[in-house]
Write an enzyme that holds these catalytic residues in place. Structure first.
Site, mmCIF file in Angstrom:
data_model
loop_
_atom_site.group_PDB
_atom_site.id
_atom_site.type_symbol
_atom_site.label_atom_id
_atom_site.label_comp_id
_atom_site.label_asym_id
_atom_site.label_seq_id
_atom_site.Cartn_x
_atom_site.Cartn_y
_atom_site.Cartn_z
ATOM 1 N N ASN A 101 0.853 -1.414 0.092
ATOM 2 C CA ASN A 101 -0.105 0.140 -0.257
ATOM 3 C C ASN A 101 0.792 1.446 0.306
ATOM 4 O O ASN A 101 2.177 1.431 0.798
ATOM 5 C CB ASN A 101 -0.915 -0.058 1.169
ATOM 6 C CG ASN A 101 -1.764 -0.355 1.026
ATOM 7 O OD1 ASN A 101 -2.315 -1.744 0.102
ATOM 8 N ND2 ASN A 101 -2.902 -1.196 2.301
ATOM 9 N N ASP A 103 0.125 4.726 1.380
ATOM 10 C CA ASP A 103 -1.042 5.108 1.620
ATOM 11 C C ASP A 103 -0.695 5.814 3.090
ATOM 12 O O ASP A 103 -1.209 6.871 4.106
ATOM 13 C CB ASP A 103 -2.908 4.578 2.176
ATOM 14 C CG ASP A 103 -2.703 2.734 2.544
ATOM 15 O OD1 ASP A 103 -1.831 2.844 3.779
ATOM 16 O OD2 ASP A 103 -3.783 2.842 2.559
ATOM 17 N N HIS A 118 5.054 -0.484 -3.044
ATOM 18 C CA HIS A 118 4.749 -0.174 -3.893
ATOM 19 C C HIS A 118 4.975 1.264 -4.127
ATOM 20 O O HIS A 118 4.874 2.211 -4.235
ATOM 21 C CB HIS A 118 3.475 -0.242 -4.310
ATOM 22 C CG HIS A 118 3.513 -1.557 -4.890
ATOM 23 N ND1 HIS A 118 2.484 -2.723 -5.143
ATOM 24 C CD2 HIS A 118 5.008 -2.508 -5.786
ATOM 25 C CE1 HIS A 118 2.477 -3.454 -5.392
ATOM 26 N NE2 HIS A 118 3.999 -4.237 -5.656
ATOM 27 N N CYS A 179 16.118 21.248 -11.634
ATOM 28 C CA CYS A 179 16.374 21.033 -13.450
ATOM 29 C C CYS A 179 15.034 21.295 -14.111
ATOM 30 O O CYS A 179 15.003 21.018 -15.405
ATOM 31 C CB CYS A 179 16.834 19.344 -13.256
ATOM 32 S SG CYS A 179 15.537 18.831 -12.654
ATOM 33 N N ASN A 242 -8.173 -12.509 5.321
ATOM 34 C CA ASN A 242 -9.480 -12.728 4.292
ATOM 35 C C ASN A 242 -10.588 -12.908 3.671
ATOM 36 O O ASN A 242 -10.351 -13.761 4.230
ATOM 37 C CB ASN A 242 -8.313 -12.951 2.352
ATOM 38 C CG ASN A 242 -8.469 -11.458 1.918
ATOM 39 O OD1 ASN A 242 -9.475 -11.209 1.447
ATOM 40 N ND2 ASN A 242 -7.571 -11.406 0.962
ATOM 41 N N ALA A 260 -9.995 -7.364 7.416
ATOM 42 C CA ALA A 260 -9.074 -7.191 8.978
ATOM 43 C C ALA A 260 -9.363 -6.335 9.955
ATOM 44 O O ALA A 260 -8.437 -6.872 11.067
ATOM 45 C CB ALA A 260 -7.341 -6.653 7.601
HETATM 46 P P1 OAD Z 1 -6.621 -5.973 -5.364
HETATM 47 O O1 OAD Z 1 -7.031 -5.574 -4.930
HETATM 48 O O2 OAD Z 1 -6.136 -7.063 -6.072
HETATM 49 O O3 OAD Z 1 -6.859 -7.198 -4.167
HETATM 50 C C1 OAD Z 1 -7.299 -7.149 -2.020
HETATM 51 C C2 OAD Z 1 -7.488 -8.284 -1.492
HETATM 52 O O4 OAD Z 1 -7.831 -7.230 -0.284
HETATM 53 C C3 OAD Z 1 -8.696 -8.381 -2.506
HETATM 54 O O5 OAD Z 1 -7.918 -9.860 -1.654
HETATM 55 C C4 OAD Z 1 -9.730 -9.089 -1.288
HETATM 56 O O6 OAD Z 1 -10.526 -10.321 -0.968
HETATM 57 C C5 OAD Z 1 -9.416 -8.767 0.210
HETATM 58 N N1 OAD Z 1 -9.855 -7.722 0.634
HETATM 59 C C6 OAD Z 1 -11.564 -7.337 0.452
HETATM 60 N N2 OAD Z 1 -11.271 -6.821 1.695
HETATM 61 C C7 OAD Z 1 -10.952 -6.760 2.881
HETATM 62 C C8 OAD Z 1 -10.246 -6.390 4.125
HETATM 63 N N3 OAD Z 1 -11.957 -5.609 4.930
HETATM 64 N N4 OAD Z 1 -9.970 -6.733 5.270
HETATM 65 C C9 OAD Z 1 -9.107 -8.074 3.931
HETATM 66 N N5 OAD Z 1 -8.902 -8.055 3.384
HETATM 67 C C10 OAD Z 1 -9.551 -7.293 2.779
HETATM 68 O O7 OAD Z 1 -5.084 -5.102 -3.681
HETATM 69 P P2 OAD Z 1 -3.114 -6.174 -2.976
HETATM 70 O O8 OAD Z 1 -3.572 -7.883 -3.728
HETATM 71 O O9 OAD Z 1 -3.267 -5.285 -3.027
HETATM 72 O O10 OAD Z 1 -0.039 -2.270 -7.305
HETATM 73 O O11 OAD Z 1 -2.488 -5.076 -5.304
HETATM 74 C C11 OAD Z 1 -1.038 -5.581 -5.343
HETATM 75 C C12 OAD Z 1 -1.067 -4.456 -5.777
HETATM 76 O O12 OAD Z 1 -1.946 -4.587 -7.633
HETATM 77 C C13 OAD Z 1 -0.961 -3.231 -5.800
HETATM 78 O O13 OAD Z 1 -0.129 -2.412 -4.462
HETATM 79 C C14 OAD Z 1 -1.583 -2.038 -6.841
HETATM 80 C C15 OAD Z 1 -2.227 -3.247 -7.583
HETATM 81 O O14 OAD Z 1 -2.050 -2.513 -8.742
HETATM 82 C C16 OAD Z 1 1.346 -1.266 -7.652
HETATM 83 O O15 OAD Z 1 0.068 0.077 -8.565
HETATM 84 C C17 OAD Z 1 1.984 -1.193 -8.290
#
Ligand code: OAD
Length: 276
Positions: A101, A103, A118, A179, A242, A260
């Site tokens: 994240n 954020d 990231h 620059c 998850n 979470a």
């Molecule tokens: P995703 O959007 O791919 O996945 C989010 C995950 O969070 C899913 O498995 C959901 O089931 C889960 N989820 C949803 N609500 C939740 C909650 N309240 N508590 C716990 N889990 C929950 O996000 P990421 O896996 O972070 O990269 O994605 C990876 C990367 O893809 C990001 O960092 C970003 C994106 O492209 C870049 O921007 C480089």
């Protein structure tokens, strides 16, 4: 409730790695990427907003998209899950947070050792248009933004603090006062490498931890997604948090199914008696 054998291993842990993705911040009101309806990538094509070619073609559009996201994130506060991760530091000698994240919410909640795989939405770095810079003679390293610059474009009186003072806000895409290079959020876009030092530290943590909590990630993006697998193959105790299954769910020692902000405080309560 986890079985006693897992609770015992958790209580004896000396290094816990917490690997987090967008789901960690979902209950803070920040959309995930891959939710079918509300996810950022359901609404925007990453090829339009999150890669260097898009920025080169239309910097203002890409900047505006990040400003919009930054405004949403600024309104968000750490949720009970971020706070539980920070409180883990009271129970375990070493806690490393490895987050995808951008954020800042882990740091805001009080986590100290945070590896931002990231990047961070609120820091800026120069966008280097290699054709422009390398096509015009020997580039120099700008003393203000550390990007490559044309030698004749330098302002010797500008200072690094001038860049630090610029924030991700509405308006024209800012430029480095030293620059003139366009500035962009210091996040990792598609097609870009992760910072090798940050990735290296995350690999070290995955190799050293005795427990890895994998929270709120779909594990669809490499190389980040390989870190929980790496810890698992080494024999670390891997527990997933998850609401939906992922490629890791069947192999993790346990999956706490749910959000979470509910599951992590419950885990702290049941394992270490830490009340929120
Ligand atoms: P995703 O959007 O791919 O996945 C989010 C995950 O969070 C899913 O498995 C959901 O089931 C889960 N989820 C949803 N609500 C939740 C909650 N309240 N508590 C716990 N889990 C929950 O996000 P990421 O896996 O972070 O990269 O994605 C990876 C990367 O893809 C990001 O960092 C970003 C994106 O492209 C870049 O921007 C480089």
């Amino acid at each position: 409730m986890l079985p006693d054998s897992l609770l015992r291993r958790l209580r004896h842990a000396r290094h816990v790695a917490v690997f987090t993705g967008a789901g960690m911040s979902a209950e803070s009101g920040i959309p995930t990427f891959r939710d079918r309806f509300e996810g950022l990538w359901a609404k925007y094509d990453p090829m339009d907003v999150a890669n260097p070619w898009a920025f080169r073609a239309n910097p203002q559009f890409v900047w505006d998209w990040h400003v919009h996201l930054a405004d949403k994130v600024r309104k968000a506060a750490p949720n009970a899950g971020h706070k539980a991760v920070a409180r883990l530091q009271e129970a375990v000698p070493r806690v490393t947070v490895i987050t995808q994240n951008v954020d800042n919410l882990h740091q805001e909640a009080g986590s100290r050792d945070v590896l931002e795989l990231h990047g961070n939405l609120f820091r800026l770095k120069p966008f280097v248009d290699e054709d422009e810079v390398f096509g015009s003679g020997d580039p120099v390293v700008c003393h203000v933004c550390d990007g490559y610059a044309r030698a004749d474009a330098r302002d010797p009186y500008a200072a690094r603090e001038d860049v630090n003072a610029i924030s991700v806000r509405e308006g024209p895409v800012p430029r480095c006062p030293g620059c003139g290079a366009l500035l962009r959020p210091a996040v990792v876009w598609f097609g870009e490498m992760l910072d090798p030092a940050v990735l290296g530290a995350a690999v070290d943590a995955a190799d050293d931890c005795d427990v890895l909590l994998c929270v709120g990630s779909s594990l669809e993006v490499e190389p980040a997604a390989s870190l929980p697998r790496r810890a698992l193959h080494r024999g670390a105790l891997v527990i997933e948090v998850n609401p939906a299954p992922t490629g890791l769910s069947d192999r993790a020692a346990a999956t706490l199914v749910g959000g979470a902000a509910v599951q992590l405080p419950k885990l702290l309560r049941e394992t270490w008696g830490i009340e929120d």
